[in-house]
Design a protein around this motif. Structure first.
Motif, PDB file in Angstrom:
ATOM      1  N   VAL A 133      27.722 -35.810 -13.118  1.00 45.98           N
ATOM      2  CA  VAL A 133      26.859 -36.734 -13.215  1.00 45.98           C
ATOM      3  C   VAL A 133      27.295 -37.668 -14.391  1.00 45.98           C
ATOM      4  O   VAL A 133      27.142 -38.965 -14.479  1.00 45.98           O
ATOM      5  N   TRP A 134      27.189 -37.182 -15.561  1.00 47.76           N
ATOM      6  CA  TRP A 134      27.622 -37.969 -16.888  1.00 47.76           C
ATOM      7  C   TRP A 134      28.876 -37.443 -17.423  1.00 47.76           C
ATOM      8  O   TRP A 134      29.026 -36.459 -17.931  1.00 47.76           O
ATOM      9  N   ARG A 135      30.031 -38.311 -17.097  1.00 48.42           N
ATOM     10  CA  ARG A 135      31.218 -37.618 -17.746  1.00 48.42           C
ATOM     11  C   ARG A 135      31.482 -37.335 -19.039  1.00 48.42           C
ATOM     12  O   ARG A 135      31.807 -36.164 -19.489  1.00 48.42           O
ATOM     13  N   TRP A 136      31.053 -38.237 -19.829  1.00 52.01           N
ATOM     14  CA  TRP A 136      31.314 -38.072 -21.507  1.00 52.01           C
ATOM     15  C   TRP A 136      30.337 -36.841 -21.846  1.00 52.01           C
ATOM     16  O   TRP A 136      30.813 -36.164 -22.824  1.00 52.01           O
ATOM     17  N   ILE A 137      29.148 -36.972 -21.583  1.00 47.53           N
ATOM     18  CA  ILE A 137      28.294 -35.795 -22.015  1.00 47.53           C
ATOM     19  C   ILE A 137      28.561 -34.629 -21.177  1.00 47.53           C
ATOM     20  O   ILE A 137      28.615 -33.473 -21.683  1.00 47.53           O
ATOM     21  N   GLY A 138      29.396 -34.637 -19.974  1.00 53.13           N
ATOM     22  CA  GLY A 138      29.702 -33.510 -19.249  1.00 53.13           C
ATOM     23  C   GLY A 138      30.928 -32.777 -20.113  1.00 53.13           C
ATOM     24  O   GLY A 138      31.104 -31.863 -20.010  1.00 53.13           O
ATOM     25  N   VAL A 139      31.940 -33.419 -20.587  1.00 56.26           N
ATOM     26  CA  VAL A 139      33.022 -33.043 -21.360  1.00 56.26           C
ATOM     27  C   VAL A 139      32.429 -32.301 -22.599  1.00 56.26           C
ATOM     28  O   VAL A 139      32.879 -31.228 -22.774  1.00 56.26           O
ATOM     29  N   LEU A 140      31.298 -32.999 -23.191  1.00 59.61           N
ATOM     30  CA  LEU A 140      30.889 -32.088 -24.276  1.00 59.61           C
ATOM     31  C   LEU A 140      30.118 -30.908 -23.972  1.00 59.61           C
ATOM     32  O   LEU A 140      30.287 -29.897 -24.472  1.00 59.61           O
ATOM     33  N   ALA A 141      29.448 -30.870 -22.808  1.00 58.91           N
ATOM     34  CA  ALA A 141      28.886 -29.774 -22.152  1.00 58.91           C
ATOM     35  C   ALA A 141      29.912 -28.636 -21.835  1.00 58.91           C
ATOM     36  O   ALA A 141      29.600 -27.430 -22.150  1.00 58.91           O
ATOM     37  N   ILE A 142      31.215 -29.132 -21.358  1.00 62.41           N
ATOM     38  CA  ILE A 142      32.137 -28.151 -20.956  1.00 62.41           C
ATOM     39  C   ILE A 142      32.430 -27.493 -22.363  1.00 62.41           C
ATOM     40  O   ILE A 142      32.800 -26.105 -22.503  1.00 62.41           O
ATOM     41  N   LEU A 143      32.971 -28.448 -23.272  1.00 59.01           N
ATOM     42  CA  LEU A 143      33.387 -27.784 -24.647  1.00 59.01           C
ATOM     43  C   LEU A 143      32.379 -26.972 -25.386  1.00 59.01           C
ATOM     44  O   LEU A 143      32.828 -25.860 -25.965  1.00 59.01           O
ATOM     45  N   HIS A 144      31.088 -27.219 -25.116  1.00 64.21           N
ATOM     46  CA  HIS A 144      29.969 -26.556 -25.817  1.00 64.21           C
ATOM     47  C   HIS A 144      30.033 -24.987 -25.012  1.00 64.21           C
ATOM     48  O   HIS A 144      30.016 -24.224 -25.793  1.00 64.21           O
ATOM     49  N   CYS A 145      30.395 -25.123 -23.600  1.00 66.90           N
ATOM     50  CA  CYS A 145      30.475 -23.589 -23.030  1.00 66.90           C
ATOM     51  C   CYS A 145      31.651 -22.801 -23.408  1.00 66.90           C
ATOM     52  O   CYS A 145      31.469 -21.758 -23.623  1.00 66.90           O
ATOM     53  N   ILE A 146      32.456 -23.678 -23.741  1.00 63.49           N
ATOM     54  CA  ILE A 146      33.995 -22.911 -24.173  1.00 63.49           C
ATOM     55  C   ILE A 146      33.693 -22.268 -25.600  1.00 63.49           C
ATOM     56  O   ILE A 146      33.953 -21.146 -25.830  1.00 63.49           O
ATOM     57  N   LEU A 147      33.118 -23.187 -26.353  1.00 63.78           N
ATOM     58  CA  LEU A 147      33.262 -22.878 -27.990  1.00 63.78           C
ATOM     59  C   LEU A 147      31.919 -21.796 -28.346  1.00 63.78           C
ATOM     60  O   LEU A 147      32.078 -21.144 -29.175  1.00 63.78           O
ATOM     61  N   PHE A 148      30.892 -22.040 -27.482  1.00 64.04           N
ATOM     62  CA  PHE A 148      29.733 -21.302 -27.879  1.00 64.04           C
ATOM     63  C   PHE A 148      29.382 -20.221 -26.921  1.00 64.04           C
ATOM     64  O   PHE A 148      28.277 -19.648 -27.126  1.00 64.04           O
ATOM     65  N   VAL A 149      29.800 -20.335 -25.822  1.00 61.32           N
ATOM     66  CA  VAL A 149      29.426 -19.089 -24.828  1.00 61.32           C
ATOM     67  C   VAL A 149      30.498 -18.282 -24.657  1.00 61.32           C
ATOM     68  O   VAL A 149      30.607 -17.107 -24.906  1.00 61.32           O
ATOM     69  N   CYS A 150      31.901 -18.762 -24.198  1.00 63.15           N
ATOM     70  CA  CYS A 150      33.125 -18.042 -23.970  1.00 63.15           C
ATOM     71  C   CYS A 150      33.637 -17.442 -25.148  1.00 63.15           C
ATOM     72  O   CYS A 150      33.685 -16.045 -25.284  1.00 63.15           O
ATOM     73  N   LEU A 151      34.140 -18.428 -25.943  1.00 62.80           N
ATOM     74  CA  LEU A 151      34.929 -17.720 -27.164  1.00 62.80           C
ATOM     75  C   LEU A 151      34.135 -16.558 -28.001  1.00 62.80           C
ATOM     76  O   LEU A 151      34.812 -15.633 -28.410  1.00 62.80           O
ATOM     77  N   PRO A 152      32.931 -16.916 -28.392  1.00 66.62           N
ATOM     78  CA  PRO A 152      32.335 -15.907 -29.202  1.00 66.62           C
ATOM     79  C   PRO A 152      32.218 -14.521 -28.345  1.00 66.62           C
ATOM     80  O   PRO A 152      32.374 -13.432 -29.083  1.00 66.62           O
ATOM     81  N   ARG A 153      32.202 -14.411 -27.198  1.00 71.91           N
ATOM     82  CA  ARG A 153      32.144 -13.197 -26.346  1.00 71.91           C
ATOM     83  C   ARG A 153      33.525 -12.674 -26.287  1.00 71.91           C
ATOM     84  O   ARG A 153      33.620 -11.058 -26.185  1.00 71.91           O
ATOM     85  N   VAL A 154      34.533 -13.399 -26.486  1.00 74.58           N
ATOM     86  CA  VAL A 154      35.862 -12.788 -26.488  1.00 74.58           C
ATOM     87  C   VAL A 154      35.991 -12.237 -27.757  1.00 74.58           C
ATOM     88  O   VAL A 154      36.647 -11.337 -28.314  1.00 74.58           O
ATOM     89  N   TYR A 155      35.633 -12.945 -28.980  1.00 75.42           N
ATOM     90  CA  TYR A 155      35.635 -12.470 -30.423  1.00 75.42           C
ATOM     91  C   TYR A 155      35.150 -11.569 -30.667  1.00 75.42           C
ATOM     92  O   TYR A 155      35.474 -10.598 -31.437  1.00 75.42           O
ATOM     93  N   LEU A 156      34.012 -10.996 -30.047  1.00 76.92           N
ATOM     94  CA  LEU A 156      33.213  -9.940 -30.420  1.00 76.92           C
ATOM     95  C   LEU A 156      33.617  -8.627 -29.602  1.00 76.92           C
ATOM     96  O   LEU A 156      33.086  -7.643 -29.701  1.00 76.92           O
ATOM     97  N   GLY A 157      34.502  -8.914 -28.695  1.00 76.46           N
ATOM     98  CA  GLY A 157      34.721  -7.895 -27.808  1.00 76.46           C
ATOM     99  C   GLY A 157      34.232  -7.620 -26.652  1.00 76.46           C
ATOM    100  O   GLY A 157      34.409  -6.552 -25.932  1.00 76.46           O
ATOM    101  N   MET A 158      33.309  -8.210 -26.260  1.00 72.56           N
ATOM    102  CA  MET A 158      32.370  -8.203 -25.064  1.00 72.56           C
ATOM    103  C   MET A 158      33.186  -8.420 -23.698  1.00 72.56           C
ATOM    104  O   MET A 158      32.722  -8.000 -22.712  1.00 72.56           O
ATOM    105  N   HIS A 159      33.984  -9.442 -23.869  1.00 69.48           N
ATOM    106  CA  HIS A 159      34.970  -9.810 -22.649  1.00 69.48           C
ATOM    107  C   HIS A 159      36.419 -10.040 -23.235  1.00 69.48           C
ATOM    108  O   HIS A 159      36.657 -10.427 -24.353  1.00 69.48           O
TER     109      HIS A 159
END
Length: 231
Positions: A133-159
């Protein structure tokens, strides 16, 4: 563990050993709802209320994005239950890695299969939908998902890294399919009309839905686990 997972997991564990403060920050990010789902869900509210000629299209997209997130979450849980069980790295002694704050992180995850990550599935579906829907906001949302959802769970050993990659793929594909016009037009206009004709009831239900999404359905899942144990 495959070589790809092992190399990334080992590198992250070495980072963890270098900074206790950084580890506590990552742990807080992994736990706080506002760091995971509240922000992208707030963006969906902005998309819904944004005025303009294409407002109805945007509202239909919001409906489709929410449905895709819910379906991605269910698919993540379904795959975790039906695919061969994968022990989370936090509990796997064979990989010979010591994860930070293991006692605090893994209290309730031992019996939950690691693959795929339902967090990654849900929030990547929302983020990728925002991107449509919003390209540039969407890019930030995807980066947010990677940095604040995915990577912390790998870092802490949950995934493992492949867990969050698999979950993200499920989420992005769900959002892409359900937002396609031929499919979206079959269900989204009905929900948009309902919100327009019965706004009091509609926004009340929307509040409950957004709350449950933001908290990853923690309470319903807890109730379900109690019922299963009782049976």
């Amino acid at each position: 563990m495959n070589a790809f997972d092992m190399s990334i997991q080992t590198w992250l564990v070495h980072i963890a050993a270098s900074s206790v403060t950084f580890t506590h920050v990552v742990h807080a990010i992994a736990d706080f709802y506002i760091a995971k789902g509240v922000i992208p869900l707030a963006i969906l509210w902005a998309i819904w209320f944004k005025a303009g000629e294409s407002q109805r299209w945007r509202r239909e997209m919001v409906v489709a994005i929410l449905l895709s997130g819910f379906i991605a979450f269910l698919l993540g849980r379904l795959f975790a239950l039906t695919l061969p069980f994968r022990l989370r790295p936090l509990y796997d002694p064979t990989i010979h890695l010591t994860f930070p704050l293991a006692d605090e992180t893994g209290k309730f995850l031992r019996m939950w299969s690691s693959f795929p990550s339902d967090h990654a599935a849900l929030w990547m579906a929302i983020a990728f939908g925002i991107f449509l829907v919003w390209r540039w906001i969407g890019v930030l949302a995807i980066l947010h998902c990677i940095l604040f959802v995915c990577l912390p769970r790998v870092y802490l050993g949950m995934h493992y890294p492949t867990d969050v990659i698999g979950g993200s793929a499920i989420g992005a594909l769900s959002a892409w399919i359900l937002t396609r016009e031929p499919l979206r037009r079959r269900f989204a206009p009905l929900f948009v009309r309902f919100m327009e004709y019965w706004p009091a009831v509609g926004y009340m239900l929307a509040f409950v839905l957004f709350f449950e999404l933001a908290t990853m359905f923690d309470e319903p899942r807890l109730i379900a686990s109690y019922v299963i144990k009782a049976l």
